[in-house]
Design a protein around this motif. Structure first.
Motif, short mmCIF file in Angstrom:
data_model
loop_
_atom_site.label_atom_id
_atom_site.label_comp_id
_atom_site.label_asym_id
_atom_site.label_seq_id
_atom_site.Cartn_x
_atom_site.Cartn_y
_atom_site.Cartn_z
N ILE A 125 22.49 18.75 77.91
CA ILE A 125 22.59 19.59 79.10
C ILE A 125 22.50 18.77 80.39
N LEU A 126 21.52 17.87 80.47
CA LEU A 126 21.33 17.07 81.69
C LEU A 126 22.53 16.17 81.94
N LEU A 127 23.03 15.51 80.90
CA LEU A 127 24.16 14.59 81.08
C LEU A 127 25.44 15.36 81.38
N LYS A 128 25.60 16.54 80.81
CA LYS A 128 26.77 17.37 81.13
C LYS A 128 26.73 17.81 82.60
N HIS A 129 25.54 18.11 83.07
CA HIS A 129 25.40 18.47 84.49
C HIS A 129 25.86 17.31 85.38
N ARG A 130 25.40 16.11 85.07
CA ARG A 130 25.77 14.96 85.91
C ARG A 130 27.26 14.64 85.80
N ASN A 131 27.81 14.74 84.58
CA ASN A 131 29.26 14.55 84.43
C ASN A 131 30.02 15.56 85.29
N SER A 132 29.61 16.82 85.19
CA SER A 132 30.28 17.89 85.95
C SER A 132 30.14 17.67 87.44
N PHE A 133 28.99 17.15 87.85
CA PHE A 133 28.76 16.93 89.28
C PHE A 133 29.67 15.83 89.82
N VAL A 134 29.93 14.83 88.99
CA VAL A 134 30.86 13.78 89.40
C VAL A 134 32.25 14.39 89.63
N LEU A 146 37.43 5.83 88.32
CA LEU A 146 37.66 5.28 86.98
C LEU A 146 36.66 5.86 85.97
N VAL A 147 35.40 5.92 86.39
CA VAL A 147 34.36 6.48 85.52
C VAL A 147 34.69 7.94 85.19
N ARG A 148 35.05 8.70 86.22
CA ARG A 148 35.42 10.10 86.01
C ARG A 148 36.57 10.22 85.01
N ASN A 149 37.56 9.34 85.12
CA ASN A 149 38.71 9.39 84.22
C ASN A 149 38.32 9.10 82.77
N PHE A 150 37.42 8.14 82.56
CA PHE A 150 36.99 7.84 81.20
C PHE A 150 36.14 8.99 80.63
N ILE A 151 35.35 9.62 81.49
CA ILE A 151 34.57 10.78 81.04
C ILE A 151 35.51 11.93 80.66
N ASN A 170 33.97 9.99 77.52
CA ASN A 170 32.91 9.06 77.93
C ASN A 170 33.01 7.68 77.28
N VAL A 171 34.03 7.44 76.49
CA VAL A 171 34.13 6.17 75.76
C VAL A 171 35.06 5.20 76.49
N ILE A 172 34.60 3.96 76.61
CA ILE A 172 35.42 2.89 77.17
C ILE A 172 35.35 1.70 76.21
N ARG A 173 36.48 1.03 76.02
CA ARG A 173 36.53 -0.09 75.09
C ARG A 173 36.59 -1.41 75.86
N ASN A 219 38.47 -3.82 75.56
CA ASN A 219 39.82 -4.31 75.85
C ASN A 219 40.53 -3.45 76.89
N SER A 220 39.82 -2.48 77.47
CA SER A 220 40.42 -1.65 78.52
C SER A 220 40.71 -2.49 79.76
N ALA A 221 41.79 -2.17 80.43
CA ALA A 221 42.17 -2.90 81.66
C ALA A 221 41.09 -2.76 82.73
N HIS A 222 40.31 -1.69 82.65
CA HIS A 222 39.30 -1.43 83.69
C HIS A 222 37.88 -1.69 83.21
N TYR A 223 37.73 -2.27 82.02
CA TYR A 223 36.39 -2.44 81.46
C TYR A 223 35.46 -3.26 82.36
N ARG A 224 35.95 -4.42 82.85
CA ARG A 224 35.10 -5.29 83.66
C ARG A 224 34.65 -4.60 84.95
N ARG A 225 35.57 -3.86 85.55
CA ARG A 225 35.21 -3.14 86.78
C ARG A 225 34.13 -2.10 86.51
N VAL A 226 34.32 -1.33 85.45
CA VAL A 226 33.36 -0.27 85.12
C VAL A 226 32.01 -0.88 84.73
N LYS A 227 32.04 -1.99 83.99
CA LYS A 227 30.80 -2.66 83.58
C LYS A 227 30.02 -3.15 84.80
#
Length: 232
Positions: free
Chosen positions: A83-92, A158-163, A168-171, A173-181
């Motif tokens: 519930i808490l994490l869904k709230h924060r995802n939705s808020f983003v 980018l984070v919103r798009n992966f969510i 919520n999964v990022i690999r 080898n993703s082109a945006h992995y380093r930025r998100v990390k």
């Protein structure tokens, strides 16, 4: 008071409303978690007293305590990890919709004093990208002033798009992995899930478990809108 100050004040009120909304939800969730923990501690105490008094453990009574333990643990886990994490995802999602609407309005109003007919004519896969292109072309000094905030919100996009698109999964080898990390530092957790089958690619789960993340994002909003509307 000039029109820009009025517009900024209106945005300020709406951001404050988002602050209050988030505080209300987070406070109620925190209160519920605290109540569950309190009940858990009380049951644990009773269970310890029960074991001390009994020379032989009554299976029925023992099962009762175990069932209550399990129910409370499940409730705590569901609220904390779901519930808490869904709230924060939705808020983003909510915040990013707010950002794009305000950026679009700012650009649309500014078109009156530029030779660009429409922000929609500019290149970009989203309103956010079109706004960046618009500001860089029409107002380079403003673009320089807000580029750090734009980078922050671009990373948040980018984070919103992966969510949204990847559950919520990022690999790795993703082109945006380093930025998100890099963006995750002190903001949220990238929890390692393991290796993708038969590869050396690592999968990570994006967990917005920093209770301050929403406040940080809203503060960034105030910074960028101050720069946009309250320039000298």
């Amino acid at each position: 008071m000039n029109i820009n100050k009025l517009l900024r004040k209106n945005i300020e009120f709406r951001i404050e409303s988002l602050f209050e909304y988030n505080l209300f939800i987070e406070s109620n969730i925190e209160r519920e978690l605290s109540n569950i923990q309190k009940n858990y501690d009380e049951i644990e105490k009773k269970y310890e007293e029960f074991k001390k008094k009994k020379t032989e453990i009554n299976e029925e009574e023992n099962d009762y305590y175990i069932d209550v333990y399990d129910d409370l643990s499940d409730s705590h886990r569901k609220i904390q990890d779901d519930i808490l994490l869904k709230h924060r995802n939705s808020f983003v999602f909510l915040i990013f919709g707010f950002i794009e609407n305000e950026f679009y309005s700012f650009a649309k109003n500014s078109l009156l004093v530029t030779n660009i007919s429409s922000i929609d004519d500019l290149k970009g896969n989203s309103t956010f990208q079109k706004f960046k292109n618009y500001i860089s072309k029409t107002d380079p000094p403003l673009y320089e002033s807000i580029k750090d905030e734009l980078l922050f919100f671009d990373n948040l996009r980018l984070v919103r798009n992966f969510i949204t698109h990847h559950n919520n999964v990022i690999r790795s080898n993703s082109a945006h992995y380093r930025r998100v990390k890099e963006f995750s530092n002190e903001l949220f957790e990238l929890r390692q899930l393991g290796y993708v089958y038969n590869t050396e690619i690592i999968a990570f789960y994006i967990i917005l478990n920093n209770k301050k993340i929403i406040d940080i994002i809203l503060e960034k909003l105030n910074v960028i809108f101050d720069k946009m509307y309250l320039r000298n």
